[in-house]
Enzyme design. Structure first.
Site, PDB file in Angstrom:
ATOM      1  N   THR A 114       0.762  -1.187   0.072  1.00 45.89           N
ATOM      2  CA  THR A 114       0.001   0.070  -0.097  1.00 45.89           C
ATOM      3  C   THR A 114       0.832   1.262  -0.015  1.00 45.89           C
ATOM      4  N   ASP A 125      -2.416  -9.629  -0.720  1.00 44.32           N
ATOM      5  CA  ASP A 125      -3.151  -8.771   0.315  1.00 44.32           C
ATOM      6  C   ASP A 125      -3.769  -9.794   1.383  1.00 44.32           C
ATOM      7  N   ALA A 147      -1.244  -3.925   8.414  1.00 45.25           N
ATOM      8  CA  ALA A 147      -2.530  -3.161   8.840  1.00 45.25           C
ATOM      9  C   ALA A 147      -2.481  -1.684   8.390  1.00 45.25           C
ATOM     10  N   THR A 180      -1.322  -2.852  19.527  1.00 42.63           N
ATOM     11  CA  THR A 180      -0.923  -1.707  19.926  1.00 42.63           C
ATOM     12  C   THR A 180      -1.596  -1.167  21.639  1.00 42.63           C
ATOM     13  N   ASP A 181      -0.878  -0.378  22.086  1.00 43.84           N
ATOM     14  CA  ASP A 181      -1.298   0.097  23.394  1.00 43.84           C
ATOM     15  C   ASP A 181      -2.743   1.072  23.364  1.00 43.84           C
ATOM     16  N   GLU A 182      -3.010   1.538  21.826  1.00 47.56           N
ATOM     17  CA  GLU A 182      -4.143   2.264  21.586  1.00 47.56           C
ATOM     18  C   GLU A 182      -5.337   1.507  22.051  1.00 47.56           C
ATOM     19  N   TYR A 195      -9.164   3.498  13.920  1.00 45.11           N
ATOM     20  CA  TYR A 195      -7.728   2.551  13.866  1.00 45.11           C
ATOM     21  C   TYR A 195      -7.702   1.732  15.169  1.00 45.11           C
ATOM     22  N   SER A 196      -7.936   2.296  16.378  1.00 45.21           N
ATOM     23  CA  SER A 196      -7.658   1.661  17.521  1.00 45.21           C
ATOM     24  C   SER A 196      -8.635   0.537  17.846  1.00 45.21           C
ATOM     25  N   LYS A 256      -7.985  -2.339  15.576  1.00 47.66           N
ATOM     26  CA  LYS A 256      -7.104  -3.098  16.203  1.00 47.66           C
ATOM     27  C   LYS A 256      -7.430  -4.154  17.579  1.00 47.66           C
ATOM     28  N   ASN A 310       4.326   3.796  21.192  1.00 52.83           N
ATOM     29  CA  ASN A 310       4.824   4.366  19.976  1.00 52.83           C
ATOM     30  C   ASN A 310       6.032   4.019  19.803  1.00 52.83           C
ATOM     31  N   ASN A 348       4.174  16.071  23.066  1.00 55.64           N
ATOM     32  CA  ASN A 348       4.531  16.047  21.572  1.00 55.64           C
ATOM     33  C   ASN A 348       5.311  17.404  21.441  1.00 55.64           C
ATOM     34  N   ARG A 357      -6.545  16.961  16.718  1.00 54.37           N
ATOM     35  CA  ARG A 357      -7.224  15.617  16.120  1.00 54.37           C
ATOM     36  C   ARG A 357      -8.698  15.334  16.785  1.00 54.37           C
ATOM     37  N   GLY A 407     -11.291  13.435  19.028  1.00 47.86           N
ATOM     38  CA  GLY A 407     -11.249  12.474  19.913  1.00 47.86           C
ATOM     39  C   GLY A 407      -9.706  12.238  20.025  1.00 47.86           C
TER      40      GLY A 407
HETATM   41  P1  NAD Z   1       2.963   0.736   8.304  1.00 47.21           P
HETATM   42  O1  NAD Z   1       1.875   1.269   8.116  1.00 47.21           O
HETATM   43  O2  NAD Z   1       4.530   1.414   8.386  1.00 47.21           O
HETATM   44  O3  NAD Z   1       3.021  -0.568   7.555  1.00 47.21           O
HETATM   45  C1  NAD Z   1       2.070  -1.274   7.479  1.00 47.21           C
HETATM   46  C2  NAD Z   1       2.432  -2.445   6.171  1.00 47.21           C
HETATM   47  O4  NAD Z   1       1.521  -3.136   6.040  1.00 47.21           O
HETATM   48  C3  NAD Z   1       2.554  -1.692   4.932  1.00 47.21           C
HETATM   49  O5  NAD Z   1       4.120  -2.452   4.382  1.00 47.21           O
HETATM   50  C4  NAD Z   1       1.644  -2.115   4.025  1.00 47.21           C
HETATM   51  O6  NAD Z   1       1.985  -2.197   2.874  1.00 47.21           O
HETATM   52  C5  NAD Z   1       1.100  -3.456   4.363  1.00 47.21           C
HETATM   53  N1  NAD Z   1      -0.316  -3.529   4.422  1.00 47.21           N
HETATM   54  C6  NAD Z   1      -1.319  -2.634   4.685  1.00 47.21           C
HETATM   55  N2  NAD Z   1      -2.407  -3.534   4.255  1.00 47.21           N
HETATM   56  C7  NAD Z   1      -2.199  -4.709   3.766  1.00 47.21           C
HETATM   57  C8  NAD Z   1      -2.833  -5.815   3.370  1.00 47.21           C
HETATM   58  N3  NAD Z   1      -4.139  -5.884   3.183  1.00 47.21           N
HETATM   59  N4  NAD Z   1      -2.272  -6.971   2.889  1.00 47.21           N
HETATM   60  C9  NAD Z   1      -0.929  -6.953   3.205  1.00 47.21           C
HETATM   61  N5  NAD Z   1      -0.150  -5.967   3.354  1.00 47.21           N
HETATM   62  C10 NAD Z   1      -0.770  -4.884   4.077  1.00 47.21           C
HETATM   63  O7  NAD Z   1       2.857   0.195   9.907  1.00 47.21           O
HETATM   64  P2  NAD Z   1       3.688   0.117  11.291  1.00 47.21           P
HETATM   65  O8  NAD Z   1       3.932   1.336  11.966  1.00 47.21           O
HETATM   66  O9  NAD Z   1       5.001  -0.668  10.812  1.00 47.21           O
HETATM   67  O10 NAD Z   1       2.966  -0.774  11.955  1.00 47.21           O
HETATM   68  C11 NAD Z   1       2.988  -2.249  12.102  1.00 47.21           C
HETATM   69  C12 NAD Z   1       1.917  -2.938  12.849  1.00 47.21           C
HETATM   70  O11 NAD Z   1       2.278  -2.555  14.231  1.00 47.21           O
HETATM   71  C13 NAD Z   1       0.671  -2.422  12.681  1.00 47.21           C
HETATM   72  O12 NAD Z   1      -0.276  -3.601  13.063  1.00 47.21           O
HETATM   73  C14 NAD Z   1       0.313  -1.233  13.902  1.00 47.21           C
HETATM   74  O13 NAD Z   1      -0.933  -1.565  14.334  1.00 47.21           O
HETATM   75  C15 NAD Z   1       1.459  -1.888  14.943  1.00 47.21           C
HETATM   76  N6  NAD Z   1       2.002  -1.052  15.895  1.00 47.21           N
HETATM   77  C16 NAD Z   1       2.585  -0.050  15.204  1.00 47.21           C
HETATM   78  C17 NAD Z   1       3.142   1.051  16.362  1.00 47.21           C
HETATM   79  C18 NAD Z   1       3.766   2.236  15.579  1.00 47.21           C
HETATM   80  O14 NAD Z   1       4.233   3.041  16.595  1.00 47.21           O
HETATM   81  N7  NAD Z   1       3.990   2.391  14.567  1.00 47.21           N
HETATM   82  C19 NAD Z   1       2.779   0.964  17.784  1.00 47.21           C
HETATM   83  C20 NAD Z   1       2.561  -0.335  18.096  1.00 47.21           C
HETATM   84  C21 NAD Z   1       1.729  -1.285  17.142  1.00 47.21           C
HETATM   85  O1  DAU Z   2       0.656   3.926  20.434  1.00 51.06           O
HETATM   86  C1  DAU Z   2       1.135   3.402  19.488  1.00 51.06           C
HETATM   87  C2  DAU Z   2       0.463   3.915  17.819  1.00 51.06           C
HETATM   88  O2  DAU Z   2       1.320   4.868  17.983  1.00 51.06           O
HETATM   89  C3  DAU Z   2       0.432   3.067  16.867  1.00 51.06           C
HETATM   90  O3  DAU Z   2      -0.462   1.877  17.126  1.00 51.06           O
HETATM   91  C4  DAU Z   2       0.070   3.913  15.612  1.00 51.06           C
HETATM   92  O4  DAU Z   2       0.184   2.714  14.473  1.00 51.06           O
HETATM   93  C5  DAU Z   2       1.067   4.910  15.464  1.00 51.06           C
HETATM   94  O5  DAU Z   2       0.601   5.535  14.394  1.00 51.06           O
HETATM   95  C6  DAU Z   2       0.912   5.762  16.705  1.00 51.06           C
HETATM   96  O6  DAU Z   2      -0.295   6.475  16.743  1.00 51.06           O
HETATM   97  P1  DAU Z   2      -0.120   7.984  17.291  1.00 51.06           P
HETATM   98  O7  DAU Z   2      -1.551   8.399  16.731  1.00 51.06           O
HETATM   99  O8  DAU Z   2       0.181   8.025  18.620  1.00 51.06           O
HETATM  100  O9  DAU Z   2       1.058   8.578  16.347  1.00 51.06           O
HETATM  101  P2  DAU Z   2       1.349   9.650  15.428  1.00 51.06           P
HETATM  102  O10 DAU Z   2       2.581   9.662  15.118  1.00 51.06           O
HETATM  103  O11 DAU Z   2       0.262   9.909  14.424  1.00 51.06           O
HETATM  104  O12 DAU Z   2       1.068  11.105  16.476  1.00 51.06           O
HETATM  105  C7  DAU Z   2       1.627  11.059  17.646  1.00 51.06           C
HETATM  106  C8  DAU Z   2       1.246  12.205  18.337  1.00 51.06           C
HETATM  107  O13 DAU Z   2       1.583  13.377  17.533  1.00 51.06           O
HETATM  108  C9  DAU Z   2      -0.307  12.186  18.566  1.00 51.06           C
HETATM  109  O14 DAU Z   2      -0.650  13.033  19.776  1.00 51.06           O
HETATM  110  C10 DAU Z   2      -0.716  13.177  17.505  1.00 51.06           C
HETATM  111  C11 DAU Z   2       0.384  14.400  17.526  1.00 51.06           C
HETATM  112  N1  DAU Z   2       0.679  14.839  15.940  1.00 51.06           N
HETATM  113  C12 DAU Z   2       0.662  14.125  15.022  1.00 51.06           C
HETATM  114  C13 DAU Z   2       0.953  14.456  13.662  1.00 51.06           C
HETATM  115  C14 DAU Z   2       0.964  13.360  12.435  1.00 51.06           C
HETATM  116  C15 DAU Z   2       0.695  16.097  15.797  1.00 51.06           C
HETATM  117  O15 DAU Z   2       0.704  17.031  16.676  1.00 51.06           O
HETATM  118  N2  DAU Z   2       0.924  16.678  14.662  1.00 51.06           N
HETATM  119  C16 DAU Z   2       1.072  15.855  13.483  1.00 51.06           C
HETATM  120  O16 DAU Z   2       1.345  16.383  12.455  1.00 51.06           O
END
Ligand code: NAD
Ligand code: DAU
Length: 344
Positions: free
Chosen positions: A36, A59, A83, A125-127, A153-154, A157, A182, A252, A276, A278
């Protein structure tokens, strides 16, 4: 053993692929990813030709493809990262989150039931626990905290986690679940807070902080997350949930100020914009269980991790500039063009 990694072309999944290939060179890694907007084959280029690595574009919702892949590869373990992962996108358009995160997880679980598996690991995720108040630093998410998700999203999950646990209870599927805070580090898509602020600061563009920037996140270096998952799939107890986090809570606004400072950019770039919808106030993980039972502790301090991360984005401009110049521009305009700039 053969590990099927879904979503391995994304941020955490790719870091996990690299970690596994480095630390368990006798294992075979099969990566299934739909590519994606968040998946990037350039990221996996260094391992594409390794004999114990295979990339399959597809997929997770495609049940025929899953049947074929399980028959071909007979994975012992599935580590499920794939995801839709960005909260803001889920507020704009929840549908794809429900499809991928819920139905996709169910399709994978059915493939595991049909073909047999030693372990299905759900990367959650903790969310799913919702949020905590800003004025109660004593409160942390434990594995017993009730599910109380806030965003599309959350909640998608959380739904997936419930289905995973239901397949364990009902069908005896050997599952584990991890709920991490995060992540930050190399290869994170520049729509997320830290890489977005680094990319914007380097281009002297406004740094869009939602509301006052007082929301708190609990940051963990991505490799520490990968090490925790590796431990869980090898030593974790079937049917258990493990929280992963490093007691590193930050507001932040403080993260954005730190990035300005590290890059020598003025704080006048910081622009407070409409919050944002909620918006969860605070996340904070209690990682006592994974420490007690599996001996896991984070190894990278935030000070070192953020320095390495900023350096990585400086050293790897082509990786993220390709993304920032592409369709991401239209997304950015849609998401941020409409946000009002707040005074004060
Ligand atoms: P990301 O968005 O960077 O990567 C997601 C990957 O999944 C991409 O490579 C995308 O192509 C693939 N994908 C999406 N839909 C798909 C489908 N239908 N079939 C096959 N592949 C598909 O996400 P991330 O930040 O690396 O997060 C990975 C996992 O960890 C997620 O499940 C997320 O909920 C969880 N997570 C993320 C964080 C964080 O801080 N980023 C924290 C805790 C948990
Ligand atoms: O807690 C784990 C989660 O952390 C994962 O499950 C999610 O996949 C991951 O995206 C992340 O979610 P957050 O919403 O916490 O992450 P994000 O980086 O989008 O935002 C972090 C914080 O910063 C949040 O309070 C929103 C704020 N923010 C984010 C963006 C993109 C801003 O203030 N400005 C911005 O432009």
């Amino acid at each position: 053993m053969t590990i099927l990694v879904t979503g391995g072309a994304g941020f955490i999944g790719s870091n996990f692929v690299f970690y596994e290939l480095k630390s368990h060179p006798d294992d075979r890694i099969v990566c299934l990813d739909k590519l994606t907007y968040a998946g990037n084959l350039e990221t996996l280029a260094p391992v594409m030709n390794q004999p114990n690595f295979r990339f399959v574009k597809g997929d997770i919702c495609d049940r025929d493809l899953l049947d074929w892949l399980f028959q071909e590869e007979h994975p012992d373990v599935v580590v499920h990262f794939a995801a839709e992962s960005h909260v803001d996108r889920s507020i704009e358009d929840p549908d794809i989150f429900l499809r991928t995160n819920i139905l996709g997880t169910a399709a994978l679980l059915d493939a595991c039931r049909t073909h047999g598996i030693a372990r299905f690991h759900q990367v959650s995720t903790d969310e799913v626990y919702g949020d905590l108040p800003l004025d109660r630093p004593d409160l942390l998410f434990t594995e017993e905290t009730p599910i109380h998700a806030s965003s599309p999203y959350s909640s998608s999950k959380a739904s997936a986690d419930l289905i995973v646990m239901a397949y364990h209870r009902t069908f005896g599927l050997p599952v584990t679940v991890s709920r991490c805070s995060n992540n930050y580090g190399p290869y994170q898509f520049p729509e997320k807070l830290i890489p977005l602020m680094i990319a914007n600061a380097l281009a002297d563009k406004p740094l869009p902080v939602y509301g006052e920037g007082l929301n708190v996140r609990d940051w963990l270096y991505v490799e520490d997350h990968c090490k925790a998952i590796d431990l869980i799939i090898r030593q974790g107890k079937v049917g258990e949930v493990y929280n992963i986090g490093g007691h590193n809570e930050m507001r932040n606004i403080d993260i954005v100020r730190l990035i300005c400072q590290a890059l020598g950019k003025p704080e006048s770039l910081i622009t407070h914009v409409t919050d944002r919808k909620g918006h969860d106030l605070r996340y904070a993980i209690d990682p006592a269980k994974i420490h007690r039972e599996l001996g896991w502790l984070p190894e990278t301090s935030f000070r070192d991790g953020i320095r390495q991360t900023i350096q990585w984005y400086l050293d790897n401009k082509p990786w993220w500039e390709h993304i920032v110049n592409g369709e991401y521009q239209a997304y950015y305009e849609k998401m941020y063009g409409a946000r009002e700039t707040l005074k004060g």
